[in-house]
Write an enzyme that holds these catalytic residues in place. Structure first.
Site, short mmCIF file in Angstrom:
data_model
loop_
_atom_site.label_atom_id
_atom_site.label_comp_id
_atom_site.label_asym_id
_atom_site.label_seq_id
_atom_site.Cartn_x
_atom_site.Cartn_y
_atom_site.Cartn_z
NE ARG A 97 -4.96 -15.67 99.53
CZ ARG A 97 -4.71 -15.57 101.16
NH1 ARG A 97 -3.93 -16.59 102.10
NH2 ARG A 97 -6.39 -15.29 101.48
CG ASP A 150 -7.37 -11.87 108.23
OD1 ASP A 150 -7.53 -13.03 108.47
OD2 ASP A 150 -6.70 -11.66 107.42
CE LYS A 157 -9.39 -18.17 106.83
NZ LYS A 157 -8.45 -19.26 106.08
CB THR A 158 -10.89 -12.29 104.33
OG1 THR A 158 -10.42 -13.32 104.65
CG2 THR A 158 -10.99 -10.23 103.53
CB THR A 170 -4.98 -20.36 108.92
OG1 THR A 170 -4.12 -19.46 109.83
CG2 THR A 170 -4.80 -19.93 108.58
#
Ligand code: ADE
Length: 343
Positions: free
Chosen positions: A224, A115, A70-71, A164
């Site tokens: 990740r 975020d 997402k980031t 999330t």
């Protein structure tokens, strides 16, 4: 040392996720970003159309389990549009004044990335609504009958946000993301393998292909995690003077407690707790969290998405239950009622 309070806004390089992902591994061009094809295509159209009209892209919300990018997508949008991005997060914005200061310090055309937007409190959310809708900041001055509102014109900006827990984002806030609300999906094993190959190349690692395959098999379909495993396997290979191959990956991950399908010790403890303490379920989230001494949010955000994706647990209105695969994975025989369900 300076005793200055840390800034609520973090500029590019210092952002927290970057430390885990490693700024060097973050894709800087659309062509380097693997997977999430539908989202990518939608974003490219949105950005191109806005550019052709000479306007700004509209506000966009990304949601999905942690670590899916997402980031990274927000960084890509910033790089591909050549617009500066200010980064902050829901919990960092404690007071209305924090948000007011962030918004008034934006330059025209900037991107603001928030975020964990689900952690913004209600009174701050309400300041965000007019800012998103009409580019104004409504500030209440004074208290009681003499209170009055002043309206400030904000520089035009694009809000990108990530969460999330999309269900925890209020519907008035969700509906203001007029550019779209995009759900990131887990990656396929092939996509993760490509990501690991790319990362290995950037890190200058000599691998034989089997290491990438093994990492992608165990990486919970999450970039990740895959990049984290690659770095730990690299460390292991370096210290033990081994080649970076399937066997070394296996040994490095065993040391981290990661099993052959990528479950961590906390995932396995969750499965075992449902089996042994709650007869396989269903068990409510609160009860399960108490039994594990874990936060409900941690279980929901970090453990469950992958366990559900793998078909090891089921989430029903009455709570969480172990599936037949779940029983088998922890080495238990499948109870009769679940065996019948399989027929
Ligand atoms: N690193 C993290 N996410 C990635 C992606 N989707 N593609 C390439 N590299 C990544």
């Amino acid at each position: 040392m300076s005793s200055k309070k840390p800034s609520k806004v973090i500029e590019g390089q210092e952002e927290t996720e970057a430390l885990v992902l490693g700024e060097e591994l973050r894709p800087a061009r659309w062509e380097e970003y693997i997977g999430q094809e539908i989202i990518k295509e939608n974003l490219q159209i949105l950005l191109r159309a806005a550019k052709e009209r000479g306007g700004l892209p509209e506000h966009i919300l990304f949601y999905g389990p942690p670590g899916l990018g997402k980031t990274t997508l927000a960084h890509l949008i910033s790089k591909e549009t050549g617009r500066a991005m200010k980064i902050t997060s829901g919990p960092a914005i404690e007071k209305v004044g924090d948000l007011a200061s962030i918004l008034t310090n934006l330059a025209a055309g900037d991107i603001l990335f928030i975020d964990e937007i689900h952690r913004l409190n209600k009174s701050i959310e309400e300041v965000l609504y007019p800012a998103m809708e009409s580019g104004t900041l409504d500030i209440i001055i004074g208290k009681g009958p003499s209170a009055r509102t002043i309206q400030l014109e904000l520089p035009p900006f694009t809000l990108l946000a990530a969460t999330t827990r999309v269900a925890s984002v209020s519907s008035p806030l969700r509906s203001r993301f007029s550019g779209g609300v995009f759900r990131l999906e887990f990656y396929s094993e092939e996509e993760i393998e490509k990501i690991v190959k790319r990362s290995a190349k950037i890190l200058g690692l000599k691998t034989d292909g089997s290491a990438e395959r093994e990492i992608s098999k165990r990486s919970r379909f999450t970039p990740r995690t895959a990049n984290y495993f690659l770095k730990r396997a690299r460390d292991f290979a370096q210290v033990h003077k081994q080649d970076l191959d399937q066997e070394t990956v296996g040994r490095a991950l065993k040391l981290l407690g990661i099993d052959e399908v990528g479950l961590s010790p906390s995932d396995r403890r969750l499965l075992e707790t449902i089996a042994h303490k709650f007869s396989g379920g269903p068990v409510g989230l609160g009860t399960l969290a108490a039994a594990l001494s874990e936060e409900e949010a941690t279980i929901e955000e970090f453990n469950e998405p992958y366990l559900i994706q793998m078909g090891l647990i089921e989430r029903t209105p009455r709570g969480r239950s172990l599936t037949s695969h779940g029983y088998k994975h922890i080495g238990l025989s499948v109870p009769k009622n679940l065996q019948e369900k399989l027929l």
